[in-house]
Scaffold this motif. Structure first.
Motif, PDB file in Angstrom:
ATOM      1  N   PRO A 357      69.244  36.938  23.093  1.00 48.77           N
ATOM      2  CA  PRO A 357      68.586  38.207  22.757  1.00 48.77           C
ATOM      3  C   PRO A 357      69.470  39.384  23.174  1.00 48.77           C
ATOM      4  O   PRO A 357      70.463  39.207  23.880  1.00 48.77           O
ATOM      5  CB  PRO A 357      67.308  38.172  23.600  1.00 48.77           C
ATOM      6  CG  PRO A 357      67.179  36.771  24.098  1.00 48.77           C
ATOM      7  CD  PRO A 357      68.544  36.185  24.137  1.00 48.77           C
ATOM      8  N   THR A 358      69.069  40.573  22.741  1.00 50.73           N
ATOM      9  CA  THR A 358      69.777  41.796  23.131  1.00 50.73           C
ATOM     10  C   THR A 358      68.832  42.674  23.963  1.00 50.73           C
ATOM     11  O   THR A 358      67.621  42.429  24.009  1.00 50.73           O
ATOM     12  CB  THR A 358      70.198  42.603  21.884  1.00 50.73           C
ATOM     13  OG1 THR A 358      69.022  42.973  21.171  1.00 50.73           O
ATOM     14  CG2 THR A 358      71.110  41.790  20.983  1.00 50.73           C
ATOM     15  N   ALA A 359      69.395  43.688  24.575  1.00 49.02           N
ATOM     16  CA  ALA A 359      68.562  44.651  25.318  1.00 49.02           C
ATOM     17  C   ALA A 359      67.558  45.303  24.368  1.00 49.02           C
ATOM     18  O   ALA A 359      66.433  45.622  24.757  1.00 49.02           O
ATOM     19  CB  ALA A 359      69.444  45.709  25.977  1.00 49.02           C
ATOM     20  N   GLU A 360      67.979  45.501  23.101  1.00 45.78           N
ATOM     21  CA  GLU A 360      67.054  46.077  22.105  1.00 45.78           C
ATOM     22  C   GLU A 360      65.855  45.145  21.892  1.00 45.78           C
ATOM     23  O   GLU A 360      64.718  45.612  21.746  1.00 45.78           O
ATOM     24  CB  GLU A 360      67.802  46.326  20.785  1.00 45.78           C
ATOM     25  CG  GLU A 360      68.775  47.520  20.856  1.00 45.78           C
ATOM     26  CD  GLU A 360      70.232  47.181  20.511  1.00 45.78           C
ATOM     27  OE1 GLU A 360      70.533  46.022  20.142  1.00 45.78           O
ATOM     28  OE2 GLU A 360      71.096  48.067  20.644  1.00 45.78           O
ATOM     29  N   ASP A 361      66.095  43.819  21.875  1.00 44.07           N
ATOM     30  CA  ASP A 361      64.980  42.862  21.730  1.00 44.07           C
ATOM     31  C   ASP A 361      64.012  42.977  22.910  1.00 44.07           C
ATOM     32  O   ASP A 361      62.791  42.930  22.745  1.00 44.07           O
ATOM     33  CB  ASP A 361      65.509  41.421  21.668  1.00 44.07           C
ATOM     34  CG  ASP A 361      66.339  41.150  20.419  1.00 44.07           C
ATOM     35  OD1 ASP A 361      66.078  41.789  19.396  1.00 44.07           O
ATOM     36  OD2 ASP A 361      67.257  40.302  20.483  1.00 44.07           O
ATOM     37  N   TRP A 362      64.562  43.132  24.115  1.00 41.35           N
ATOM     38  CA  TRP A 362      63.704  43.271  25.301  1.00 41.35           C
ATOM     39  C   TRP A 362      62.928  44.581  25.265  1.00 41.35           C
ATOM     40  O   TRP A 362      61.783  44.647  25.702  1.00 41.35           O
ATOM     41  CB  TRP A 362      64.527  43.160  26.587  1.00 41.35           C
ATOM     42  CG  TRP A 362      64.656  41.728  27.013  1.00 41.35           C
ATOM     43  CD1 TRP A 362      65.601  40.842  26.600  1.00 41.35           C
ATOM     44  CD2 TRP A 362      63.772  41.014  27.888  1.00 41.35           C
ATOM     45  NE1 TRP A 362      65.369  39.620  27.170  1.00 41.35           N
ATOM     46  CE2 TRP A 362      64.259  39.695  27.966  1.00 41.35           C
ATOM     47  CE3 TRP A 362      62.638  41.365  28.615  1.00 41.35           C
ATOM     48  CZ2 TRP A 362      63.641  38.718  28.745  1.00 41.35           C
ATOM     49  CZ3 TRP A 362      62.018  40.389  29.395  1.00 41.35           C
ATOM     50  CH2 TRP A 362      62.507  39.079  29.450  1.00 41.35           C
ATOM     51  N   ALA A 363      63.561  45.622  24.738  1.00 41.16           N
ATOM     52  CA  ALA A 363      62.866  46.909  24.636  1.00 41.16           C
ATOM     53  C   ALA A 363      61.640  46.760  23.741  1.00 41.16           C
ATOM     54  O   ALA A 363      60.550  47.227  24.074  1.00 41.16           O
ATOM     55  CB  ALA A 363      63.811  47.974  24.085  1.00 41.16           C
ATOM     56  N   ARG A 364      61.814  46.084  22.635  1.00 43.06           N
ATOM     57  CA  ARG A 364      60.692  45.861  21.713  1.00 43.06           C
ATOM     58  C   ARG A 364      59.606  45.045  22.412  1.00 43.06           C
ATOM     59  O   ARG A 364      58.425  45.369  22.342  1.00 43.06           O
ATOM     60  CB  ARG A 364      61.195  45.132  20.462  1.00 43.06           C
ATOM     61  CG  ARG A 364      60.451  45.497  19.200  1.00 43.06           C
ATOM     62  CD  ARG A 364      61.142  44.908  17.943  1.00 43.06           C
ATOM     63  NE  ARG A 364      62.524  45.316  17.812  1.00 43.06           N
ATOM     64  CZ  ARG A 364      63.579  44.483  17.892  1.00 43.06           C
ATOM     65  NH1 ARG A 364      63.423  43.193  18.073  1.00 43.06           N
ATOM     66  NH2 ARG A 364      64.801  44.955  17.765  1.00 43.06           N
ATOM     67  N   ALA A 365      60.021  43.979  23.119  1.00 42.18           N
ATOM     68  CA  ALA A 365      59.044  43.095  23.776  1.00 42.18           C
ATOM     69  C   ALA A 365      58.260  43.826  24.864  1.00 42.18           C
ATOM     70  O   ALA A 365      57.100  43.520  25.119  1.00 42.18           O
ATOM     71  CB  ALA A 365      59.762  41.883  24.365  1.00 42.18           C
TER      72      ALA A 365
END
Ligand SMILES: *Cc1c(COP(=O)(O)O)cnc(C)c1O
Length: 406
Positions: A357-365
């Motif tokens: 995953p990326t930091a952007e994926d974690w931001a969404r989560a």
């Protein structure tokens, strides 16, 4: 050129629990990409809050090696720490409070953001004490509604700055501002802020202010709005290879390489029966007999508790999701039928090109922005800097000029 990885954390433990790898080659590539985007404008590397969690000193050095000519932090304490660590480029900071270390700032050749007459008065007093000329950068509030001088108060601030220049107490080295909505390209406030900035700048110049640099653009403006570049762009998030917002594009679309890779090592893998509650509050229960992997990082390490039940992780090379609540020090992933060994890598985020995953994926989560994901990674996670270049003995003369130590 590869060098030995360095870490800003005591290395007695061999980082077996978790580490944040910081790829300084990626950071240098991002600085080059942003410089190309900024065309003729200079680049100010924003390394506030410990380089958005990446380590301020190694990131500032790497950015300067890749052609940045200015470095910036929010607070004077952060800037003074960079000076003490040997960062000798132009160095700006903007978040001052009454009684701040103006004198130390002048002696350290900082460029000091000034947003109101109270601050200018304190700088002038400190300049008189030191017998030196303070470098100040006047900040205009063109619509952000946060720091900066309101248009209605600008005349008074400019008059006070001109008088202080005449006395030799200060030199206005910059006039600058900051956008509210640059991460939403096309937002009507952007045009309004640009117009207001031009007006406030013209007024200052008409009164005899001759700023060395005029600047307004953060990363999203640097990426999407060439007319906001003026003499210099202030880039933070893009330099760390993270997109400012989904509206601006993914980091791949922007040609950026994520710099931070957050990796932990599985602390325990075990079989549990169907219907087993997982972690505090039992918000998750296993559907079948399954294997659980215990990942030894938690909200104390900056893993957002808001991503409980949602955060993505690459465990032993395959994607999984946080099962149940993120605890202070650990969380669990339900691997279904898969097996992993203790010690297997659990990659929370990275470049995204190897299944992670990326930091952007974690931001969404977690319902937040990727800025927060990287910046909040806790002190307990050692930063391991990779691909650091040796320091040049003779740094080339930066385009913005060296501080004249008058
Ligand atoms: C943090 C900050 C920046 C950098 O913003 P990015 O979007 O990370 O590039 C620029 N200017 C100011 C005033 C800031 O506070």
């Amino acid at each position: 050129m590869k060098s030995t990885p360095t870490t800003t954390h005591p290395r007695h433990a061999r980082d077996t629990r978790a580490r944040a790898e910081i790829d300084l080659a990626a950071l240098r590539a991002n600085v080059e990409t942003m410089r190309a985007r900024a065309r003729g404008a200079a680049l100010m590397a924003v390394v506030k809050s410990d380089g958005y969690g990446h380590g301020a000193v190694p990131c500032a050095r790497a950015a300067l090696q890749a052609g940045a000519t200015w470095v910036a932090t929010a607070t004077p304490e952060e800037a003074l720490a960079l000076r003490a660590a040997g960062i000798d480029s132009r160095l700006m900071c903007w978040l001052w409070t009454p009684g701040g270390p103006w004198r130390e700032g002048i002696e350290a050749d900082l460029d000091m953001g000034v947003s109101g007459t109270w601050a200018l008065s304190e700088v002038i007093a400190a300049a008189r004490e030191t017998g030196r000329t303070a470098r100040v950068q006047l900040k205009a509030d063109t619509g952000l509604g946060r720091n900066g001088c309101q248009p209605a108060d600008w005349r008074e601030l400019i008059a006070a700055a001109r008088a202080a220049e005449a006395e030799g107490a200060v030199k206005v080295t910059g006039v600058w501002s900051h956008f509210a909505c640059a991460d939403e390209p096309g937002h009507p406030s952007i045009r309004h802020q640009l117009d207001t900035f031009r007006e406030m700048l013209a007024y200052a110049e008409g009164e005899g202010i001759e700023p060395e640099i005029r600047h307004m653009a953060n990363s999203p403006a640097a990426l999407t709005l060439p007319e906001s570049h003026f003499d210099l762009v202030r880039t933070g998030i893009a330099m760390y290879g993270v997109s400012p917002s989904p509206e601006v594009g993914t980091h791949q679309e922007l040609g950026l390489r994520p710099v931070m890779r957050l990796v932990a090592h599985v602390a325990l893998a075990k079989r549990v029966p169907a219907g087993h509650g997982i972690s505090y509050g039992h918000t998750y229960a296993t559907a079948d007999e399954t294997t659980l992997a215990l990942v030894p990082v938690g909200y104390a390490d900056g893993v957002p508790r808001h991503a409980s039940g949602r955060g993505p992780v690459l465990v032993g090379g395959e994607r999984g999701t946080v099962a149940g609540r993120v605890a202070m020090d650990q969380f669990v992933v339900d691997l279904g039928g898969r097996k992993v060994q203790e010690g297997a890598e659990a990659v929370l985020f990275g470049a995204g090109d190897r299944g992670e995953p990326t930091a952007e994926d974690w931001a969404r989560a977690a319902g937040t922005i990727a800025y927060e994901i990287v910046t909040r990674i806790g002190k307990r996670v050692p930063r391991v800097h990779l691909n650091e270049l040796p320091e040049l003995d003779e740094a080339p003369e930066p385009a913005g000029g060296r501080p004249d130590r008058a």
